[in-house]
Design a protein around this motif. Structure first.
Motif, PDB file in Angstrom:
ATOM      1  N   THR A  91      19.622 -15.519  58.019  1.00 50.36           N
ATOM      2  CA  THR A  91      18.664 -15.326  56.936  1.00 50.36           C
ATOM      3  C   THR A  91      19.409 -14.994  55.654  1.00 50.36           C
ATOM      4  OG1 THR A  91      18.389 -12.974  57.398  1.00 50.36           O
ATOM      5  CG2 THR A  91      16.882 -14.500  58.505  1.00 50.36           C
ATOM      6  N   GLN A  92      18.764 -15.276  54.552  1.00 49.52           N
ATOM      7  CA  GLN A  92      19.281 -14.917  53.235  1.00 49.52           C
ATOM      8  C   GLN A  92      18.143 -14.299  52.442  1.00 49.52           C
ATOM      9  OE1 GLN A  92      20.397 -18.877  52.116  1.00 49.52           O
ATOM     10  NE2 GLN A  92      22.515 -18.660  52.806  1.00 49.52           N
ATOM     11  N   GLN A  93      18.472 -13.335  51.614  1.00 56.48           N
ATOM     12  CA  GLN A  93      17.437 -12.678  50.810  1.00 56.48           C
ATOM     13  C   GLN A  93      17.966 -12.448  49.409  1.00 56.48           C
ATOM     14  OE1 GLN A  93      15.955  -8.549  51.721  1.00 56.48           O
ATOM     15  NE2 GLN A  93      14.142  -9.654  52.454  1.00 56.48           N
ATOM     16  N   PHE A  94      17.133 -12.750  48.424  1.00 58.20           N
ATOM     17  CA  PHE A  94      17.544 -12.604  47.030  1.00 58.20           C
ATOM     18  C   PHE A  94      16.301 -12.528  46.163  1.00 58.20           C
ATOM     19  CE2 PHE A  94      17.383 -16.984  48.341  1.00 58.20           C
ATOM     20  CZ  PHE A  94      16.741 -17.666  47.326  1.00 58.20           C
ATOM     21  N   TYR A  95      16.488 -12.143  44.917  1.00 63.80           N
ATOM     22  CA  TYR A  95      15.388 -12.051  43.970  1.00 63.80           C
ATOM     23  C   TYR A  95      15.346 -13.281  43.058  1.00 63.80           C
ATOM     24  CZ  TYR A  95      14.439  -7.096  44.949  1.00 63.80           C
ATOM     25  OH  TYR A  95      14.086  -5.911  45.539  1.00 63.80           O
ATOM     26  N   PHE A  96      14.128 -13.663  42.669  1.00 65.42           N
ATOM     27  CA  PHE A  96      14.028 -14.529  41.504  1.00 65.42           C
ATOM     28  C   PHE A  96      14.773 -13.808  40.377  1.00 65.42           C
ATOM     29  CE2 PHE A  96      10.421 -16.674  43.499  1.00 65.42           C
ATOM     30  CZ  PHE A  96      10.474 -17.945  42.950  1.00 65.42           C
ATOM     31  N   PRO A  97      15.627 -14.508  39.636  1.00 64.84           N
ATOM     32  CA  PRO A  97      16.435 -13.835  38.617  1.00 64.84           C
ATOM     33  C   PRO A  97      15.593 -12.990  37.662  1.00 64.84           C
ATOM     34  CG  PRO A  97      17.177 -16.096  38.902  1.00 64.84           C
ATOM     35  CD  PRO A  97      15.914 -15.948  39.714  1.00 64.84           C
TER      36      PRO A  97
ATOM     37  N   VAL B 295      10.403 -10.217  42.257  1.00 62.78           N
ATOM     38  CA  VAL B 295       9.865 -11.174  43.228  1.00 62.78           C
ATOM     39  C   VAL B 295      10.974 -11.516  44.215  1.00 62.78           C
ATOM     40  CG1 VAL B 295       8.854 -13.453  43.574  1.00 62.78           C
ATOM     41  CG2 VAL B 295       8.230 -12.093  41.558  1.00 62.78           C
ATOM     42  N   LEU B 296      10.715 -11.286  45.489  1.00 64.24           N
ATOM     43  CA  LEU B 296      11.743 -11.379  46.529  1.00 64.24           C
ATOM     44  C   LEU B 296      11.598 -12.673  47.323  1.00 64.24           C
ATOM     45  CD1 LEU B 296      14.028  -9.558  47.807  1.00 64.24           C
ATOM     46  CD2 LEU B 296      12.296  -8.882  49.498  1.00 64.24           C
ATOM     47  N   ILE B 297      12.719 -13.296  47.644  1.00 65.10           N
ATOM     48  CA  ILE B 297      12.740 -14.506  48.472  1.00 65.10           C
ATOM     49  C   ILE B 297      13.538 -14.219  49.737  1.00 65.10           C
ATOM     50  CG2 ILE B 297      13.403 -16.936  48.614  1.00 65.10           C
ATOM     51  CD1 ILE B 297      13.313 -17.037  45.568  1.00 65.10           C
TER      52      ILE B 297
ATOM     53  N   ILE C 183      19.207  -0.055  57.304  1.00 66.86           N
ATOM     54  CA  ILE C 183      18.535   0.450  56.103  1.00 66.86           C
ATOM     55  C   ILE C 183      18.775  -0.494  54.925  1.00 66.86           C
ATOM     56  CG2 ILE C 183      18.484   2.348  54.431  1.00 66.86           C
ATOM     57  CD1 ILE C 183      19.292   4.182  56.825  1.00 66.86           C
ATOM     58  N   ALA C 184      20.004  -0.989  54.842  1.00 62.34           N
ATOM     59  CA  ALA C 184      20.363  -1.866  53.726  1.00 62.34           C
ATOM     60  C   ALA C 184      19.757  -3.260  53.842  1.00 62.34           C
ATOM     61  CB  ALA C 184      21.884  -1.980  53.617  1.00 62.34           C
ATOM     62  N   ASP C 185      19.231  -3.615  55.026  1.00 60.78           N
ATOM     63  CA  ASP C 185      18.695  -4.962  55.223  1.00 60.78           C
ATOM     64  C   ASP C 185      17.254  -5.069  54.723  1.00 60.78           C
ATOM     65  OD1 ASP C 185      21.038  -5.872  56.280  1.00 60.78           O
ATOM     66  OD2 ASP C 185      20.385  -5.783  58.369  1.00 60.78           O
ATOM     67  N   HIS C 186      17.019  -4.601  53.513  1.00 58.20           N
ATOM     68  CA  HIS C 186      15.681  -4.626  52.935  1.00 58.20           C
ATOM     69  C   HIS C 186      15.744  -4.957  51.445  1.00 58.20           C
ATOM     70  CE1 HIS C 186      14.918  -2.076  56.514  1.00 58.20           C
ATOM     71  NE2 HIS C 186      13.682  -2.544  56.437  1.00 58.20           N
ATOM     72  N   GLY C 187      14.714  -5.647  50.985  1.00 58.71           N
ATOM     73  CA  GLY C 187      14.455  -5.784  49.568  1.00 58.71           C
ATOM     74  C   GLY C 187      13.226  -4.961  49.215  1.00 58.71           C
ATOM     75  N   LEU C 188      13.021  -4.749  47.934  1.00 59.68           N
ATOM     76  CA  LEU C 188      11.928  -3.906  47.449  1.00 59.68           C
ATOM     77  C   LEU C 188      11.029  -4.713  46.525  1.00 59.68           C
ATOM     78  CD1 LEU C 188      10.957  -0.830  47.342  1.00 59.68           C
ATOM     79  CD2 LEU C 188      12.125  -0.769  45.122  1.00 59.68           C
ATOM     80  N   ILE C 189       9.721  -4.616  46.768  1.00 62.19           N
ATOM     81  CA  ILE C 189       8.745  -5.173  45.839  1.00 62.19           C
ATOM     82  C   ILE C 189       7.760  -4.069  45.476  1.00 62.19           C
ATOM     83  CG2 ILE C 189       8.964  -7.522  46.706  1.00 62.19           C
ATOM     84  CD1 ILE C 189       6.369  -7.107  48.273  1.00 62.19           C
ATOM     85  N   GLY C 190       7.040  -4.220  44.375  1.00 62.63           N
ATOM     86  CA  GLY C 190       6.113  -3.174  43.975  1.00 62.63           C
ATOM     87  C   GLY C 190       5.251  -3.594  42.807  1.00 62.63           C
ATOM     88  N   ASP C 191       4.242  -2.757  42.521  1.00 56.72           N
ATOM     89  CA  ASP C 191       3.305  -3.060  41.437  1.00 56.72           C
ATOM     90  C   ASP C 191       3.147  -1.885  40.475  1.00 56.72           C
ATOM     91  OD1 ASP C 191       1.870  -1.300  42.998  1.00 56.72           O
ATOM     92  OD2 ASP C 191       0.037  -2.514  43.078  1.00 56.72           O
ATOM     93  N   LEU C 192       4.164  -1.000  40.401  1.00 53.80           N
ATOM     94  CA  LEU C 192       4.172   0.148  39.506  1.00 53.80           C
ATOM     95  C   LEU C 192       3.116   1.179  39.898  1.00 53.80           C
ATOM     96  CD1 LEU C 192       4.605  -1.732  36.090  1.00 53.80           C
ATOM     97  CD2 LEU C 192       6.323  -1.156  37.824  1.00 53.80           C
ATOM     98  N   ARG C 193       2.722   1.121  41.146  1.00 50.30           N
ATOM     99  CA  ARG C 193       1.818   2.117  41.735  1.00 50.30           C
ATOM    100  C   ARG C 193       2.287   2.514  43.123  1.00 50.30           C
ATOM    101  NH1 ARG C 193      -0.134  -0.961  38.065  1.00 50.30           N
ATOM    102  NH2 ARG C 193      -1.905  -0.352  36.749  1.00 50.30           N
TER     103      ARG C 193
ATOM    104  N   HIS D 187       8.207 -16.078  49.872  1.00 48.62           N
ATOM    105  CA  HIS D 187       8.212 -15.432  48.560  1.00 48.62           C
ATOM    106  C   HIS D 187       7.260 -14.240  48.634  1.00 48.62           C
ATOM    107  CE1 HIS D 187       9.316 -19.564  46.571  1.00 48.62           C
ATOM    108  NE2 HIS D 187      10.200 -19.149  47.452  1.00 48.62           N
ATOM    109  N   ASP D 188       7.787 -13.040  48.440  1.00 54.21           N
ATOM    110  CA  ASP D 188       7.001 -11.806  48.515  1.00 54.21           C
ATOM    111  C   ASP D 188       6.937 -11.151  47.149  1.00 54.21           C
ATOM    112  OD1 ASP D 188       6.327 -11.601  51.325  1.00 54.21           O
ATOM    113  OD2 ASP D 188       8.449 -11.217  51.706  1.00 54.21           O
ATOM    114  N   PHE D 189       5.735 -10.726  46.746  1.00 51.91           N
ATOM    115  CA  PHE D 189       5.618  -9.986  45.494  1.00 51.91           C
ATOM    116  C   PHE D 189       4.298  -9.239  45.477  1.00 51.91           C
ATOM    117  CE2 PHE D 189       3.508 -13.977  44.638  1.00 51.91           C
ATOM    118  CZ  PHE D 189       2.505 -13.711  43.715  1.00 51.91           C
ATOM    119  N   MET D 190       4.225  -8.246  44.606  1.00 54.44           N
ATOM    120  CA  MET D 190       2.988  -7.538  44.301  1.00 54.44           C
ATOM    121  C   MET D 190       2.672  -7.839  42.847  1.00 54.44           C
ATOM    122  SD  MET D 190       3.425  -3.916  46.360  1.00 54.44           S
ATOM    123  CE  MET D 190       1.672  -3.523  46.137  1.00 54.44           C
ATOM    124  N   PRO D 191       1.535  -8.470  42.579  1.00 54.08           N
ATOM    125  CA  PRO D 191       1.250  -8.933  41.212  1.00 54.08           C
ATOM    126  C   PRO D 191       1.205  -7.799  40.192  1.00 54.08           C
ATOM    127  CG  PRO D 191      -0.217  -9.997  42.779  1.00 54.08           C
ATOM    128  CD  PRO D 191       0.497  -8.926  43.532  1.00 54.08           C
TER     129      PRO D 191
END
Length: 610
Positions: free
Chosen positions: A66-72, A76-78, A8-18, A91-95
């Motif tokens: 693998t490594q995962q982190f956010y643009f500071p 935006v997830l890397i 469960i913890a092996d995830h990052g979160l991206i979103g577009d406020l919807r 690079h994953d993101f929702m504009p």
């Protein structure tokens, strides 16, 4: 753990406020509901790798790690893949191009780049709408591939060739691309309206979309007033709370997932993709403390519409429901999706939540405390909103002593819960404060008398002299971590001997190291065990702070930080093995982190208790 079940913890979160998407460290988007948080899933592999659907993007060969982190300071997830042949990054993101963007288009953007050496990457979109109950049809159309099924219309475009693969159970879209250092490939999945066709415009604009999105998040975060010791953790929690807001309505959801189990293999699996008055009220408090008044104003507007809704008055649960969908309506009925295995075979998988029909008296205190804080730190409530608050208080004056399901939504028999009484006191006390501060009309004398009656009831019926502690229920013997809130809501002084002895009892009965159980699970009428509640663990930090035990509080906070995942996110609970369990990420965990850090910072700086 099987390879097809990332932690469960092996995830990052991206979103577009919807809506939001979860991206696993293996490069798979395994949870995505569109176009809203509470819409059926398009990718749901986290609940069933075979039936749920996913979007994979990873090297074809061996991956060393693998490594995962956010643009500071962004969402935006890397995800970085290190292989024997080289290194690649996705690079994953929702504009999100700006606040309240009227031209917003919902897109999932994935850009993969070669960093070192040469790597072959494989991409596969296996969309399965309606929680995997429907299959998709894919066809070449426009500038890419059109994917349709069960009312879902998706356009996939890329900077490389796409292939349509007809399978026995679904149609998939795939691609394979070899990348050397400095080379990149782009993939964009867009939610299409009407007769729209896939357009390469999104691919052409990817750099601009990325720049605008990072600028948006950094500009938003600059509003924060927090300059304390734990800036990175606090600001990541703030971004997480922002990601859980639905900008068009102002709603704040509890979590973006459903049925992530509280115990692996257990049945405590709930749908949290809704607005809980409790959770949203607490989240509002955290955002206001940090200086994000726009979000507070939007949610107060959403809440005012619920307060003015007369439809709830005569159904036994009072002027407010425990939870709502994003539009402020009753969510769908709680049902089970029997075709899904559930995370690591934890069944059932549920959509909807039967707690909507519960009586929970605490929500009125959490609600009115939020109104009080907005009135104090924001622009102030309107006269219509005040009239609605008065109506709520009039109802509460007649109903505060009813048995209910408590703030924990216990599905057994209703009882006289101490925390429910506590927040009824908060509702009355904060209403009196607002009236006096603003000179607003109301029967302050009657409110004060009822407030004092609630106080006396708690002190006389919920105090157990043998245990030297406030208990979970009136006349009971069980403990409840919710009573740690007494000094935080100004019900008791943190130096009150009764609170200090209660804190000691909670430490003995519910605390393991610095992790805190909310209560003994055997008392809630449900089968199976659960983990420690991270919300309560941060409440424990704040209780220690207010009790003047600053060294203990700082150690407890630092230990809680070690239970965050690799990008600073928290699920609802921590298991006995230290793993994150429950829906992910959980808003109230992040609100409690912010509150604990702010108050401990202040105590350490001044030497005083908050």
């Amino acid at each position: 753990m099987p390879d097809d079940w990332p932690a469960i913890a092996d995830h990052g979160l991206i979103g577009d406020l919807r809506t939001c998407a979860l991206v696993a460290t293996n490069g798979t988007v395994d949870w995505f509901c569109a176009p809203r948080f509470d819409s059926p899933s398009v990718f749901g592999a986290i609940l069933d790798p075979e039936q749920g659907g996913s979007w994979t993007l990873s090297p074809t060969g061996e991956v060393s790690r693998t490594q995962q982190f956010y643009f500071p300071d962004t969402a935006v997830l890397i995800t970085r893949f290190l292989t024997p042949d080289g290194v690649a990054e996705v690079h994953d993101f929702m504009p999100v191009l700006g606040a309240g963007d009227p031209e917003h288009r919902q897109r999932l953007v994935r850009r993969v780049s070669g960093v070192r050496g040469t790597i072959t990457m494989r991409m596969c979109v296996d969309a399965r709408p309606d929680y995997g109950r429907e299959r998709c049809v894919a066809e070449d159309s426009g500038d890419g591939v059109l994917i349709t099924g069960d009312g879902v219309r998706l356009g996939l475009v890329a900077s490389t060739d796409l292939s349509i693969e007809e399978g026995d159970d679904n149609t998939r879209v795939s691609a394979k691309v070899e990348l050397s250092q400095g080379e990149s490939a782009l993939f964009v999945l867009e939610m299409l309206d009407g007769d729209d066709l896939p357009s390469s415009n999104a691919v052409d604009l990817t750099d601009e979309l990325l720049d605008a999105t990072t600028s948006y998040w950094r500009s938003w975060l600059r509003q924060s007033r927090y300059v304390g010791r734990w800036r990175e953790m606090v600001h990541r929690s703030a971004i997480t709370l922002k990601l859980l807001t639905h900008e068009p309505t102002g709603a704040i959801i509890a979590a973006p997932t459903t049925s992530i189990p509280e115990f692996i293999g257990g049945s405590r699996n709930w749908d949290y993709r809704y607005v809980w008055v409790r959770d949203a009220g607490f989240s509002l408090y955290a955002l206001l403390r940090l200086g994000f008044t726009d979000e507070a104003r939007a949610f107060i507007g959403w809440l005012s519409e619920r307060l003015g809704d007369e439809r709830q008055q005569n159904d036994g649960v009072g002027p407010l429901r425990v939870l709502y969908d994003i539009d402020g309506n009753r969510p769908v009925d709680e049902t089970e999706l029997e075709h899904l295995r559930g995370y690591r075979d934890s069944r059932p998988v549920r959509i909807g939540n039967a707690a909507v029909d519960q009586l929970q008296l605490d929500i009125y205190g959490e609600l009115i405390d939020s109104v009080y804080l907005f009135n104090k730190y924001g622009s102030g409530i309107s006269s219509d909103a005040w009239d609605d608050v008065v109506k709520v208080i009039d109802w509460l004056m007649e109903n505060w002593d009813r048995d209910d399901a408590s703030m924990w939504e216990v599905r057994g028999d209703h009882r006289a819960y101490t925390t429910s009484r506590l927040f009824c006191w908060v509702a009355l006390e904060r209403t009196i404060r607002i009236a006096r501060q603003r000179g607003l009309p109301g029967d302050i004398g009657a409110w004060s008398k009822t407030r004092d009656d609630v106080y006396e009831r708690i002190m006389s019926h919920s105090w157990n002299a043998d245990l030297q502690a406030f208990t979970q229920t009136e006349g009971g013997t069980e403990l409840d971590a919710g009573v740690l809130l007494m000094p935080m809501v100004k019900f008791l002084s943190p130096a009150d001997p009764k609170f200090l002895s209660t804190l000691e009892a909670v430490e003995k009965g519910l605390v393991t190291d610095t992790l805190v159980f909310r209560y003994s699970p055997e008392t809630d009428g449900l089968d199976g065990a659960e983990g420690t509640f991270s919300l309560c663990s941060f409440w424990y930090v704040e209780a220690l702070t207010r009790a003047g035990r600053h060294d203990d509080a700082q150690l407890a906070l630092e230990k809680m930080f070690t239970y965050a995942n690799h990008v600073g996110l928290y699920a609802e609970q921590v298991s006995a093995t230290g793993d994150q369990v429950g829906n992910f990420p959980q808003a109230f965990t992040h609100f409690a982190l912010i509150s604990a850090a702010i108050n401990l910072d202040r105590a350490l700086d001044t030497g005083d208790n908050p």
